[in-house]
Design a protein around this motif. Structure first.
Motif, PDB file in Angstrom:
ATOM      1  N   TYR A  23      43.703  26.944  65.800  1.00 20.17           N
ATOM      2  CA  TYR A  23      43.093  28.241  66.139  1.00 20.17           C
ATOM      3  C   TYR A  23      42.103  28.072  66.850  1.00 20.17           C
ATOM      4  N   HIS A  24      41.750  29.236  67.377  1.00 20.27           N
ATOM      5  CA  HIS A  24      40.645  29.278  67.536  1.00 20.27           C
ATOM      6  C   HIS A  24      38.942  29.570  67.441  1.00 20.27           C
ATOM      7  N   GLU A  25      38.223  28.616  68.386  1.00 20.93           N
ATOM      8  CA  GLU A  25      36.545  28.854  67.755  1.00 20.93           C
ATOM      9  C   GLU A  25      36.019  29.597  68.164  1.00 20.93           C
ATOM     10  N   LEU A  26      35.817  30.854  67.481  1.00 23.54           N
ATOM     11  CA  LEU A  26      35.040  32.051  66.967  1.00 23.54           C
ATOM     12  C   LEU A  26      33.291  32.291  67.279  1.00 23.54           C
ATOM     13  N   VAL A  27      32.324  32.876  67.205  1.00 23.73           N
ATOM     14  CA  VAL A  27      31.027  33.756  66.970  1.00 23.73           C
ATOM     15  C   VAL A  27      31.502  35.049  67.334  1.00 23.73           C
ATOM     16  N   THR A  28      31.649  35.816  66.131  1.00 25.41           N
ATOM     17  CA  THR A  28      31.380  36.623  65.832  1.00 25.41           C
ATOM     18  C   THR A  28      31.035  37.742  64.713  1.00 25.41           C
ATOM     19  N   VAL A  29      30.186  38.945  64.951  1.00 27.22           N
ATOM     20  CA  VAL A  29      28.759  39.889  63.989  1.00 27.22           C
ATOM     21  C   VAL A  29      29.996  40.961  63.224  1.00 27.22           C
ATOM     22  N   MET A  30      29.789  40.680  62.736  1.00 23.89           N
ATOM     23  CA  MET A  30      30.916  40.961  61.705  1.00 23.89           C
ATOM     24  C   MET A  30      29.783  42.849  60.949  1.00 23.89           C
ATOM     25  N   GLN A  31      31.027  43.589  60.933  1.00 25.50           N
ATOM     26  CA  GLN A  31      29.674  44.916  60.048  1.00 25.50           C
ATOM     27  C   GLN A  31      31.265  45.890  59.254  1.00 25.50           C
ATOM     28  N   THR A  32      30.794  45.718  57.737  1.00 25.66           N
ATOM     29  CA  THR A  32      31.542  46.437  56.392  1.00 25.66           C
ATOM     30  C   THR A  32      31.495  47.886  57.001  1.00 25.66           C
ATOM     31  N   LEU A  33      32.739  48.361  56.882  1.00 21.73           N
ATOM     32  CA  LEU A  33      32.523  50.331  57.109  1.00 21.73           C
ATOM     33  C   LEU A  33      33.214  50.758  55.547  1.00 21.73           C
ATOM     34  N   GLU A  34      32.398  52.099  55.736  1.00 14.76           N
ATOM     35  CA  GLU A  34      32.905  52.561  54.274  1.00 14.76           C
ATOM     36  C   GLU A  34      34.506  52.717  53.778  1.00 14.76           C
ATOM     37  N   LEU A  35      34.533  53.074  55.056  1.00 19.75           N
ATOM     38  CA  LEU A  35      35.974  53.415  54.826  1.00 19.75           C
ATOM     39  C   LEU A  35      37.313  51.895  54.208  1.00 19.75           C
ATOM     40  N   HIS A  36      37.850  52.487  53.591  1.00 24.28           N
ATOM     41  CA  HIS A  36      38.267  51.526  52.421  1.00 24.28           C
ATOM     42  C   HIS A  36      39.336  51.949  51.803  1.00 24.28           C
ATOM     43  N   ASP A  37      39.711  51.098  51.237  1.00 23.24           N
ATOM     44  CA  ASP A  37      41.438  50.863  50.381  1.00 23.24           C
ATOM     45  C   ASP A  37      41.053  51.186  49.152  1.00 23.24           C
ATOM     46  N   THR A  38      41.389  51.246  48.000  1.00 22.77           N
ATOM     47  CA  THR A  38      41.763  51.061  46.730  1.00 22.77           C
ATOM     48  C   THR A  38      42.795  50.228  46.343  1.00 22.77           C
ATOM     49  N   VAL A  39      42.343  49.018  45.190  1.00 22.80           N
ATOM     50  CA  VAL A  39      43.144  48.015  44.628  1.00 22.80           C
ATOM     51  C   VAL A  39      42.932  48.272  43.413  1.00 22.80           C
ATOM     52  N   VAL A  40      44.422  48.787  42.498  1.00 24.69           N
ATOM     53  CA  VAL A  40      44.089  48.879  40.809  1.00 24.69           C
ATOM     54  C   VAL A  40      45.144  47.484  41.323  1.00 24.69           C
ATOM     55  N   ILE A  41      44.117  47.274  39.682  1.00 26.71           N
ATOM     56  CA  ILE A  41      44.905  45.587  39.181  1.00 26.71           C
ATOM     57  C   ILE A  41      44.883  46.074  37.265  1.00 26.71           C
ATOM     58  N   THR A  42      45.883  45.604  36.294  1.00 25.26           N
ATOM     59  CA  THR A  42      46.500  45.742  35.629  1.00 25.26           C
ATOM     60  C   THR A  42      47.566  44.318  35.122  1.00 25.26           C
ATOM     61  N   LYS A  43      46.883  44.176  34.044  1.00 26.78           N
ATOM     62  CA  LYS A  43      47.224  42.714  33.258  1.00 26.78           C
ATOM     63  C   LYS A  43      48.832  42.745  33.403  1.00 26.78           C
ATOM     64  N   VAL A 144      30.023  35.300  62.071  1.00 24.06           N
ATOM     65  CA  VAL A 144      30.755  34.559  61.193  1.00 24.06           C
ATOM     66  C   VAL A 144      31.195  33.439  61.889  1.00 24.06           C
ATOM     67  N   ARG A 145      31.688  32.357  61.880  1.00 22.40           N
ATOM     68  CA  ARG A 145      32.000  31.054  62.884  1.00 22.40           C
ATOM     69  C   ARG A 145      33.233  30.618  62.595  1.00 22.40           C
ATOM     70  N   GLY A 146      33.677  29.263  63.602  1.00 26.00           N
ATOM     71  CA  GLY A 146      34.818  28.689  63.047  1.00 26.00           C
ATOM     72  C   GLY A 146      35.495  29.370  63.404  1.00 26.00           C
ATOM     73  N   ARG A 147      36.884  29.383  62.239  1.00 26.44           N
ATOM     74  CA  ARG A 147      38.111  30.472  62.652  1.00 26.44           C
ATOM     75  C   ARG A 147      37.825  31.756  61.364  1.00 26.44           C
TER      76      ARG A 147
END
Length: 283
Positions: A23-43, A144-147
């Motif tokens: 893998y590549h060794e990374l240094v990155t600054v990540m930012q969450t966005l409000e854009l999202h998928d929806t995940v619906v889970i049932t047993k 976020v660092r490492g891989r």
């Protein structure tokens, strides 16, 4: 159970070299966005996956399925789950849509199955599934660092507006990294300047330090990237950059209203356009 799976962008991404594990060794600054998928889970008795809004595999080639299967095997859970993904994050875009879905499944099943698994263990499992999954499990703003397995939270940023512009093609992340390895003198963004700006809440400093070491590679493969950047910049964006290995380009704006006004001037471009904003699930 309904869980939101949020997209991300890279405000900064640097590649420090190749690790012994390939893998590549990374240094990155990540930012969450409000854009999202929806995940619906049932047993359910077994693990089953349904995808709406995108043509995606529903078996082991899907990170969400793999997350559920890995978690079940890890804890020896006897039952299963029916998982429905409602996709809104564009595919193969450098926005971590698949990783976000996997993170949402881990969190959702941890609760639905009553496992009581702590975040540290979820992060370990997430790192097995994909490099962006650990960040997606925590979200907000982070170094976020490492891989991708080392995630250090950073102070939350103002809710800037974001325009995402994705051309009609995808890119191979593996090919981008392979070509990056062949560059004799790669460019490196100012990671220390970015961290100082984020920690100080300095938006102008953040914009000045926007940088992505992979952009030089993807842009050489697809000149459309630079064209889209110039178009976004002309709408008055504070700053523009490619996210991840691409091909999505984002523009930052003072707020979502300004972002929507800018997006309205991009309707005739040969690319998809989404409007969103910075989001911090920790707040």
């Amino acid at each position: 159970m309904l869980v939101k799976a949020y997209a991300k962008i890279n405000l900064l991404l640097d590649v420090l070299g190749t690790r012994p594990d390939g893998y590549h060794e990374l240094v990155t600054v990540m930012q969450t966005l409000e854009l999202h998928d929806t995940v619906v889970i049932t047993k359910a008795r077994e693990i089953e996956l349904i995808v709406e809004g995108a043509d995606l595999p529903c078996g082991r080639d899907n990170l969400a399925f793999r997350a559920a299967d890995l978690l079940r095997r890890q804890v020896g859970y006897a039952g299963g789950a029916s998982i429905k993904l409602i996709k809104r994050i564009p595919l193969a875009a450098g926005l971590a849509g698949g990783s976000a879905d996997a993170a949402a499944v881990l969190c959702g099943l941890n609760s639905l199955w009553g496992l009581g698994m702590r975040m540290g263990k979820l992060l370990d499992l997430g790192a097995v599934i994909g490099s962006d999954v650990p960040f997606c499990l925590q979200g907000g703003t982070a170094l976020v660092r490492g891989r991708g397995e080392r995630v250090d939270p950073l102070p939350g940023l103002p809710s800037l507006g974001v325009v995402l512009a994705k051309p009609c093609f995808g890119v191979s992340t593996a090919e981008v990294y392979h070509r990056y390895d062949d560059i004799e003198n790669p460019l490196h963004p100012d990671s220390q300047g970015m961290l100082q700006s984020v920690r100080g809440g300095d938006v102008s400093g953040l914009v000045a330090c926007l940088g992505n070491a992979l952009e030089q590679v993807t842009s050489s493969m697809h000149p459309e990237i630079e064209h889209i950047k110039s178009i976004l910049a002309a709408t008055g964006a504070l700053g523009v950059l490619m996210s991840g290995s691409g091909p999505t380009v984002f523009g930052l704006f003072d707020n979502e209203t300004a972002a929507r006004q800018a997006a309205g001037r991009l309707k005739n471009g040969n690319f998809g356009v989404w409007v969103t904003n910075f989001y911090d699930p920790r707040s």
